[in-house]
Design a protein around this motif. Structure first.
Motif, PDB file in Angstrom:
ATOM      1  N   ARG A  69      -2.086  -5.507  -9.044  1.00 35.19           N
ATOM      2  CA  ARG A  69      -2.945  -5.412  -7.675  1.00 35.19           C
ATOM      3  C   ARG A  69      -2.172  -6.008  -6.586  1.00 35.19           C
ATOM      4  O   ARG A  69      -1.544  -7.105  -6.832  1.00 35.19           O
ATOM      5  N   PRO A  70      -1.652  -5.679  -5.443  1.00 30.20           N
ATOM      6  CA  PRO A  70      -1.165  -6.110  -4.394  1.00 30.20           C
ATOM      7  C   PRO A  70      -2.164  -7.256  -3.867  1.00 30.20           C
ATOM      8  O   PRO A  70      -3.343  -6.801  -3.666  1.00 30.20           O
ATOM      9  N   ARG A  71      -1.704  -8.236  -3.310  1.00 30.84           N
ATOM     10  CA  ARG A  71      -2.600  -9.272  -2.660  1.00 30.84           C
ATOM     11  C   ARG A  71      -3.082  -8.774  -1.403  1.00 30.84           C
ATOM     12  O   ARG A  71      -4.104  -9.040  -1.047  1.00 30.84           O
ATOM     13  N   ARG A  72      -2.154  -8.120  -0.660  1.00 31.94           N
ATOM     14  CA  ARG A  72      -2.393  -7.601   0.539  1.00 31.94           C
ATOM     15  C   ARG A  72      -1.685  -6.221   0.665  1.00 31.94           C
ATOM     16  O   ARG A  72      -0.432  -6.114   0.500  1.00 31.94           O
ATOM     17  N   THR A  73      -2.248  -5.173   1.468  1.00 31.29           N
ATOM     18  CA  THR A  73      -1.509  -4.000   1.798  1.00 31.29           C
ATOM     19  C   THR A  73      -1.525  -3.648   3.440  1.00 31.29           C
ATOM     20  O   THR A  73      -2.493  -3.706   3.872  1.00 31.29           O
ATOM     21  N   LEU A  74      -0.359  -3.068   3.655  1.00 29.81           N
ATOM     22  CA  LEU A  74      -0.494  -2.748   5.188  1.00 29.81           C
ATOM     23  C   LEU A  74      -0.177  -0.940   5.149  1.00 29.81           C
ATOM     24  O   LEU A  74       0.707  -0.476   4.381  1.00 29.81           O
ATOM     25  N   ASP A  75      -0.946  -0.410   5.865  1.00 24.95           N
ATOM     26  CA  ASP A  75      -0.998   0.797   6.073  1.00 24.95           C
ATOM     27  C   ASP A  75      -0.452   1.257   7.154  1.00 24.95           C
ATOM     28  O   ASP A  75      -1.256   1.227   8.439  1.00 24.95           O
ATOM     29  N   GLY A  78       1.424 -12.550   8.400  1.00 22.63           N
ATOM     30  CA  GLY A  78       1.784 -12.915   6.938  1.00 22.63           C
ATOM     31  C   GLY A  78       2.579 -11.782   6.434  1.00 22.63           C
ATOM     32  O   GLY A  78       2.798 -10.738   7.051  1.00 22.63           O
ATOM     33  N   ARG A  79       2.647 -11.933   4.894  1.00 19.17           N
ATOM     34  CA  ARG A  79       3.317 -10.938   4.131  1.00 19.17           C
ATOM     35  C   ARG A  79       2.510  -9.998   3.304  1.00 19.17           C
ATOM     36  O   ARG A  79       1.448 -10.403   3.034  1.00 19.17           O
ATOM     37  N   PHE A  80       3.133  -8.698   3.043  1.00 17.00           N
ATOM     38  CA  PHE A  80       2.371  -7.850   2.359  1.00 17.00           C
ATOM     39  C   PHE A  80       3.062  -7.254   1.026  1.00 17.00           C
ATOM     40  O   PHE A  80       4.219  -7.278   0.954  1.00 17.00           O
ATOM     41  N   ASP A  81       2.301  -7.303   0.020  1.00 16.64           N
ATOM     42  CA  ASP A  81       2.983  -7.054  -1.084  1.00 16.64           C
ATOM     43  C   ASP A  81       3.243  -5.450  -1.321  1.00 16.64           C
ATOM     44  O   ASP A  81       3.974  -4.824  -1.994  1.00 16.64           O
ATOM     45  N   LEU A  82       2.308  -4.474  -0.652  1.00 14.47           N
ATOM     46  CA  LEU A  82       2.547  -3.232  -0.562  1.00 14.47           C
ATOM     47  C   LEU A  82       2.379  -2.686   0.848  1.00 14.47           C
ATOM     48  O   LEU A  82       1.385  -2.836   1.336  1.00 14.47           O
ATOM     49  N   ILE A  83       3.566  -1.944   1.316  1.00  8.78           N
ATOM     50  CA  ILE A  83       3.517  -1.484   2.761  1.00  8.78           C
ATOM     51  C   ILE A  83       3.558   0.099   2.450  1.00  8.78           C
ATOM     52  O   ILE A  83       4.633   0.654   1.999  1.00  8.78           O
ATOM     53  N   LEU A  84       2.763   0.807   3.223  1.00 14.79           N
ATOM     54  CA  LEU A  84       2.421   2.327   3.067  1.00 14.79           C
ATOM     55  C   LEU A  84       3.071   2.626   4.503  1.00 14.79           C
ATOM     56  O   LEU A  84       2.409   2.196   5.543  1.00 14.79           O
ATOM     57  N   ALA A  85       3.942   3.914   4.512  1.00 13.36           N
ATOM     58  CA  ALA A  85       4.179   4.417   5.945  1.00 13.36           C
ATOM     59  C   ALA A  85       4.316   6.028   5.859  1.00 13.36           C
ATOM     60  O   ALA A  85       5.396   6.402   5.375  1.00 13.36           O
ATOM     61  N   ASN A  86       3.137   6.659   5.981  1.00 16.90           N
ATOM     62  CA  ASN A  86       3.233   8.318   5.982  1.00 16.90           C
ATOM     63  C   ASN A  86       3.494   8.881   7.116  1.00 16.90           C
ATOM     64  O   ASN A  86       2.443   9.267   8.035  1.00 16.90           O
ATOM     65  N   ILE A  87       4.796   8.821   7.925  1.00 17.13           N
ATOM     66  CA  ILE A  87       4.835   9.095   9.166  1.00 17.13           C
ATOM     67  C   ILE A  87       6.064  10.154   9.441  1.00 17.13           C
ATOM     68  O   ILE A  87       6.429  10.925   8.407  1.00 17.13           O
ATOM     69  N   LEU A  88       6.931  10.148  10.221  1.00 16.57           N
ATOM     70  CA  LEU A  88       8.075  10.981  10.240  1.00 16.57           C
ATOM     71  C   LEU A  88       9.432  10.297  10.286  1.00 16.57           C
ATOM     72  O   LEU A  88       9.406   9.121  10.301  1.00 16.57           O
ATOM     73  N   LEU A  89      10.454  11.010  10.081  1.00 15.19           N
ATOM     74  CA  LEU A  89      11.776  10.529   9.816  1.00 15.19           C
ATOM     75  C   LEU A  89      12.241   9.311  11.000  1.00 15.19           C
ATOM     76  O   LEU A  89      12.441   8.313  10.892  1.00 15.19           O
ATOM     77  N   ALA A  90      12.063   9.755  12.313  1.00 19.09           N
ATOM     78  CA  ALA A  90      12.516   9.172  13.572  1.00 19.09           C
ATOM     79  C   ALA A  90      11.862   7.821  13.428  1.00 19.09           C
ATOM     80  O   ALA A  90      12.149   6.685  13.645  1.00 19.09           O
ATOM     81  N   PRO A  91      10.333   7.608  13.581  1.00 19.65           N
ATOM     82  CA  PRO A  91       9.717   6.373  13.544  1.00 19.65           C
ATOM     83  C   PRO A  91       9.894   5.666  12.129  1.00 19.65           C
ATOM     84  O   PRO A  91       9.905   4.354  12.292  1.00 19.65           O
ATOM     85  N   THR A 125       2.767  15.112   1.385  1.00 23.85           N
ATOM     86  CA  THR A 125       3.202  13.940   2.035  1.00 23.85           C
ATOM     87  C   THR A 125       2.299  12.808   1.407  1.00 23.85           C
ATOM     88  O   THR A 125       2.368  11.663   0.842  1.00 23.85           O
ATOM     89  N   THR A 126       0.706  13.236   1.606  1.00 27.23           N
ATOM     90  CA  THR A 126      -0.333  12.435   1.285  1.00 27.23           C
ATOM     91  C   THR A 126      -0.248  12.267  -0.244  1.00 27.23           C
ATOM     92  O   THR A 126      -0.563  11.344  -0.680  1.00 27.23           O
ATOM     93  N   GLN A 127      -0.126  13.471  -0.889  1.00 29.08           N
ATOM     94  CA  GLN A 127      -0.250  13.448  -2.290  1.00 29.08           C
ATOM     95  C   GLN A 127       0.982  12.586  -2.910  1.00 29.08           C
ATOM     96  O   GLN A 127       0.613  11.872  -4.102  1.00 29.08           O
ATOM     97  N   GLY A 128       2.053  12.621  -2.333  1.00 31.65           N
ATOM     98  CA  GLY A 128       3.210  11.691  -2.862  1.00 31.65           C
ATOM     99  C   GLY A 128       2.617  10.285  -2.548  1.00 31.65           C
ATOM    100  O   GLY A 128       3.122   9.304  -3.545  1.00 31.65           O
ATOM    101  N   CYS A 129       2.061   9.728  -1.487  1.00 31.53           N
ATOM    102  CA  CYS A 129       1.891   8.559  -1.493  1.00 31.53           C
ATOM    103  C   CYS A 129       0.715   7.864  -2.355  1.00 31.53           C
ATOM    104  O   CYS A 129       0.460   6.763  -2.799  1.00 31.53           O
ATOM    105  N   LEU A 130      -0.408   8.783  -2.745  1.00 25.46           N
ATOM    106  CA  LEU A 130      -1.400   8.636  -3.221  1.00 25.46           C
ATOM    107  C   LEU A 130      -0.944   8.207  -4.809  1.00 25.46           C
ATOM    108  O   LEU A 130      -1.531   7.517  -5.684  1.00 25.46           O
ATOM    109  N   GLU A 131      -0.027   9.301  -5.389  1.00 30.32           N
ATOM    110  CA  GLU A 131       0.687   9.027  -6.590  1.00 30.32           C
ATOM    111  C   GLU A 131       1.312   7.502  -6.552  1.00 30.32           C
ATOM    112  O   GLU A 131       1.206   6.852  -7.532  1.00 30.32           O
ATOM    113  N   ALA A 132       2.023   7.284  -5.479  1.00 26.94           N
ATOM    114  CA  ALA A 132       2.634   5.979  -5.423  1.00 26.94           C
ATOM    115  C   ALA A 132       1.620   4.850  -5.706  1.00 26.94           C
ATOM    116  O   ALA A 132       1.846   3.814  -6.541  1.00 26.94           O
ATOM    117  N   ILE A 133       0.447   4.958  -4.808  1.00 23.03           N
ATOM    118  CA  ILE A 133      -0.454   3.885  -5.055  1.00 23.03           C
ATOM    119  C   ILE A 133      -1.043   3.811  -6.444  1.00 23.03           C
ATOM    120  O   ILE A 133      -1.382   2.677  -7.036  1.00 23.03           O
TER     121      ILE A 133
END
Length: 315
Positions: free
Chosen positions: A160-166, A228-241, A144-152
């Motif tokens: 470059r995103p102006r703002r990122t949310l993790d 405000g708004r984010f150009d990149l939003i990352l969410a490495n959690i589980l299906l239900a949340p 999961t972490t590897q997939g997100c790092l590849e996406a980043i």
């Protein structure tokens, strides 16, 4: 050693033999579900005299676990393994460090995620992200972490995103990766105050600047509505949340922004995708690493890109 655990005394362990893919999936699923300060997992190859080599999973608990609950979680991956799991008591040792001390640094794109003992092995041309061995969750060895790092890293090739949310920052590894690659502001949030404190400490140790940390019960909290708004939003959690935050996440995404979702077993990916399609997002890319899927999504703005048609798989 796990924070708060004495070096001596007793610990609880669950062990079960399973095929390689199931063993890895069980270990990562349990590792993603429980507090990393209380639970550690390990999947490893074993030798059987009669059957040759096989795989086993061991899950270590700081306190006596609810066996029924753990079996129900394992059954989501393998009902057979859930039925065969054996719980026992053993003498405690520094089992987290012992289980990770042989792990090599993980290189993903421009990033190298490593422990302090491998600090000198990070090439000067790479972005080193140091996570201590005691923090098993988010070390970069999870698919999961590897997939997100590849996406980043892939986002960085486009701009470059102006703002990122993790969202659900955990150890802060994704927030640190975004901050150090893009040099633009990052907001890292988690519902767990301990995780927020851990991520903040990791960012300080890694000299990752431009990250703000927020302890909040969910994306509906007031700080998100005023951020405000984010150009990149990352969410490495589980299906239900992930399904639960689909609707409140949508207003936080900037026009033309990108959402990266992970923490998903391959079999769960379509359910998560359906929740976000209902919010007007389409699939841009799907990655599968060792049974775990990472989805990249974007608002509808014409035809989906061609690379959304086929999943990207790596073993």
């Amino acid at each position: 050693m796990l924070e708060g655990l004495p070096p001596n005394g007793a610990s609880h362990v669950m062990r079960v033999d399973a095929p390689m893919e199931e063993a890895r999936a069980i270990a990562e699923f349990i590792g993603e579900t429980f507090d990393p300060a209380e639970v550690a997992t390990s999947a490893f190859e074993i030798e059987r005299l009669a059957e040759g080599s096989g795989w086993a999973v061991e899950i270590y608990f700081a306190e006596e676990p609810d066996e029924e609950n753990v079996r129900e979680l394992i059954a989501l991956v393998s009902p057979e393994a859930a039925a065969a799991a054996v719980f026992s008591l053993l003498e405690r040792k520094d089992w987290v460090a012992a289980s990770l001390e042989g792990l090599a640094p993980v290189a993903i794109g421009p990033f190298v995620v490593h422990g302090s003992h491998d600090r000198a092995r990070v090439p000067p041309s790479r972005i080193g992200i140091e996570i201590e061995a005691a923090l098993a969750f988010g070390t970069g060895h999870h698919g999961t972490t590897q997939g997100c790092l590849e996406a980043i890293a892939a986002y960085g090739k486009r701009g470059r995103p102006r703002r990122t949310l993790d969202v659900g920052t955990g150890t802060g590894v994704l927030a640190m990766a975004a901050a150090r690659l893009f040099h633009t502001p990052v907001l890292a949030s988690d519902i767990d105050r301990v995780a927020v404190n851990t991520a903040r400490a990791n960012a300080r140790a890694n000299r990752a600047q431009g990250i703000s940390f927020l302890h909040a019960p969910g994306l509906g909290a007031r700080p998100f509505r005023t951020a405000g708004r984010f150009d990149l939003i990352l969410a490495n959690i589980l299906l239900a949340p992930l399904k639960g935050i689909a609707k409140p996440m949508r207003p936080l995404l900037a026009a033309g922004g990108r959402v990266v979702l992970s923490g998903l077993l391959d079999s769960h990916a379509n359910a998560a995708l359906a929740a976000y399609r209902a919010q007007g997002l389409h699939l841009v890319r799907r990655r599968s690493i060792e049974g775990w899927t990472t989805l990249e999504l974007a608002p509808h703005s014409g035809k989906p890109r061609a690379d959304a048609r086929k999943p990207v798989r790596r073993r």
